[in-house]
Scaffold this motif. Structure first.
Motif, PDB file in Angstrom:
ATOM      1  N   TRP A 191    -112.667 -37.452  36.664  1.00 51.37           N
ATOM      2  CA  TRP A 191    -112.256 -38.362  35.449  1.00 51.37           C
ATOM      3  C   TRP A 191    -110.477 -37.198  35.538  1.00 51.37           C
ATOM      4  O   TRP A 191    -109.602 -37.358  35.230  1.00 51.37           O
ATOM      5  CB  TRP A 191    -112.451 -38.530  34.051  1.00 51.37           C
ATOM      6  N   ALA A 192    -110.589 -36.225  36.786  1.00 52.94           N
ATOM      7  CA  ALA A 192    -109.603 -35.011  36.622  1.00 52.94           C
ATOM      8  C   ALA A 192    -108.636 -35.203  37.705  1.00 52.94           C
ATOM      9  O   ALA A 192    -108.482 -35.298  38.699  1.00 52.94           O
ATOM     10  CB  ALA A 192    -110.801 -33.604  36.477  1.00 52.94           C
ATOM     11  N   ASP A 193    -107.703 -35.727  36.575  1.00 54.13           N
ATOM     12  CA  ASP A 193    -106.789 -35.604  37.407  1.00 54.13           C
ATOM     13  C   ASP A 193    -106.172 -34.248  38.510  1.00 54.13           C
ATOM     14  O   ASP A 193    -106.905 -33.181  38.721  1.00 54.13           O
ATOM     15  CB  ASP A 193    -105.145 -35.781  36.653  1.00 54.13           C
ATOM     16  N   GLN A 194    -105.139 -34.714  39.650  1.00 55.31           N
ATOM     17  CA  GLN A 194    -105.140 -34.023  40.221  1.00 55.31           C
ATOM     18  C   GLN A 194    -104.419 -32.300  39.359  1.00 55.31           C
ATOM     19  O   GLN A 194    -104.018 -31.244  40.135  1.00 55.31           O
ATOM     20  CB  GLN A 194    -103.730 -33.948  41.356  1.00 55.31           C
ATOM     21  N   GLY A 195    -103.980 -32.798  38.374  1.00 55.92           N
ATOM     22  CA  GLY A 195    -102.715 -31.313  38.452  1.00 55.92           C
ATOM     23  C   GLY A 195    -103.944 -30.340  37.381  1.00 55.92           C
ATOM     24  O   GLY A 195    -103.853 -29.284  37.554  1.00 55.92           O
ATOM     25  N   LEU A 196    -105.174 -31.265  36.792  1.00 59.69           N
ATOM     26  CA  LEU A 196    -105.799 -30.522  36.390  1.00 59.69           C
ATOM     27  C   LEU A 196    -106.578 -30.073  37.122  1.00 59.69           C
ATOM     28  O   LEU A 196    -107.723 -28.737  37.452  1.00 59.69           O
ATOM     29  CB  LEU A 196    -106.943 -31.573  35.299  1.00 59.69           C
ATOM     30  N   LEU A 197    -107.577 -30.699  38.351  1.00 63.52           N
ATOM     31  CA  LEU A 197    -108.039 -29.667  39.804  1.00 63.52           C
ATOM     32  C   LEU A 197    -106.722 -28.490  40.224  1.00 63.52           C
ATOM     33  O   LEU A 197    -107.628 -27.598  40.771  1.00 63.52           O
ATOM     34  CB  LEU A 197    -107.576 -30.878  40.325  1.00 63.52           C
TER      35      LEU A 197
END
Length: 390
Positions: A291-297
């Motif tokens: 569920w983690a989007d690219q920004g949070l990754l």
């Protein structure tokens, strides 16, 4: 054991003073988990040896307690004659371990750490049936001991430990324990799921039905994470994620009707904690549900890059900075907190995931050094997920 250590001279890492703590078992389990992922990724013999050293230390916490109470683990253990500090300590009477003193009154914090780390060790590091049986004797020993004692962890005193309770009378009917209701419901269903996964013993599934359905633990665990600002405890974030980690590791054995509750629990939890940009919760959420989007990754990797190499407990004072906005609503204790998250290398609370990442000040005197598990666990999770580029 893995934990922080004292220093007899401020900032001097050559002046180490080893000391036990309340949560040696929990911190060691989290370090063990990091080394399990490290070994799974790299096959490095050094990682395997580090994992085994930690496992054997945890195994000792089981063996020093009375054999007739197998499943009850100590909080910590030291050689006989070592200064022990606070808490209730007992000289071991177990043959072969009478030269050890162990700390009692073990909490649910300790227990859930085992159910997060031991399945990883069993699946990723153990190679023989004999090795796996050593792990299973601990996993099954504790859950069977709790079940046999009406959902309590009974100490050598014959009474429940202060925080070792999963009984419906305590979680559903005792208002004193309202803040433990969700977390402990989450823990016990996860623990039973782990036991069922490895044994396919229907008694564990029946217990999930009994607690989860008849006593509402499955509904309760969905809302385990407390939102009320004055009662938010970041230590519970750690315990909740470890419990969810225990379940999601074995979810392939669980009926979807039960898995759905944990998925809803994670969805709600992630909605509440994603803004903290914690690399460890981000990578765990990504591992289990993606569920983690690219920004949070990207933020998770940036947090690891920014992490200070300094593990000494120095004083950090951010509340006087003109570029920091103080959160006037964060009133759980007397500490001062920020509205916005500071860089990892500027924060006051950086050494463990049970602290509030928005805390601005600490009054360390350089008299202790933390262990690096808070960095190692998310780092090797990131490696396992093949997400780290730097």
């Amino acid at each position: 054991m893995v934990d922080d250590c004292g220093l007899s001279r401020s900032g001097d890492v050559t002046s180490v003073v080893y000391r036990p703590s309340d949560n040696d078992g929990l911190w060691t389990n989290m370090y063990l988990a990091s080394q399990c992922y490290r070994y799974k990724v790299s096959g490095d013999e050094a990682a395997k040896q580090a994992a085994w050293r930690s496992f054997e230390a945890l195994e000792r916490l089981y063996k020093v307690t009375p054999p007739e109470r197998w499943g009850l683990m100590a909080r910590s253990v030291v050689p006989l004659g070592t200064p022990t500090g606070s808490g209730t300590w007992h000289n071991s009477t177990t043959p072969g371990y009478t030269n050890w003193t162990w700390k009692g009154d073990t909490s649910s914090d300790e227990v859930i750490g085992y159910y997060y780390a031991l399945p990883l060790f069993h699946d990723y590091v153990c190679e023989t049936d004999a090795e796996r049986q050593r792990v299973m004797s601990m996993i099954l020993g504790t859950i069977d001991y709790i079940m046999a004692n009406d959902w309590y962890l009974i100490d050598v005193t014959g009474k429940p430990t202060t925080w070792g309770f999963w009984n419906p009378t305590q979680l559903n009917d005792n208002p004193v324990h309202y803040s433990e209701r969700g977390t402990n419901s989450l823990e016990i269903i996860a623990m039973l799921s782990v036991a069922y996964h490895y044994t396919k013993n229907e008694s564990y599934m029946n217990a999930i039905e009994y607690l989860g359905v008849q006593h509402g633990y499955l509904d309760t665990l969905v809302n385990w994470r407390i939102e009320y600002p004055e009662d938010q405890d970041y230590s519970d974030d750690e315990l909740g994620y470890l419990a969810m980690g225990a379940f999601f590791h074995v979810r392939g054995s669980m009926p979807q009707r039960y898995t759905a509750y944990f998925e809803r629990a994670l969805a709600r939890t992630w909605r509440l904690v994603a803004a903290h940009k914690s690399c460890v919760w981000t990578y765990m959420t990504q591992l289990w549900m993606g569920w983690a989007d690219q920004g949070l990754l990207a933020s998770a990797e940036e947090e690891l890059v920014q992490w200070s190499l300094e593990w000494i407990d120095w004083s950090v004072q951010n509340s006087g900075r003109r570029d920091v906005v103080v959160n006037q609503q964060a009133a759980r204790d007397s500490n001062t907190y920020s509205v916005d998250l500071l860089r990892q290398d500027e924060r006051a609370m950086t050494q463990r995931w049970n602290g509030n990442v928005y805390q601005l000040d600490t009054n360390g005197q350089g008299m202790s050094e933390h262990d690096p598990t808070a960095f190692l666990l998310p780092y090797y999770l990131g490696e396992y997920l093949k997400l780290l580029k730097n």
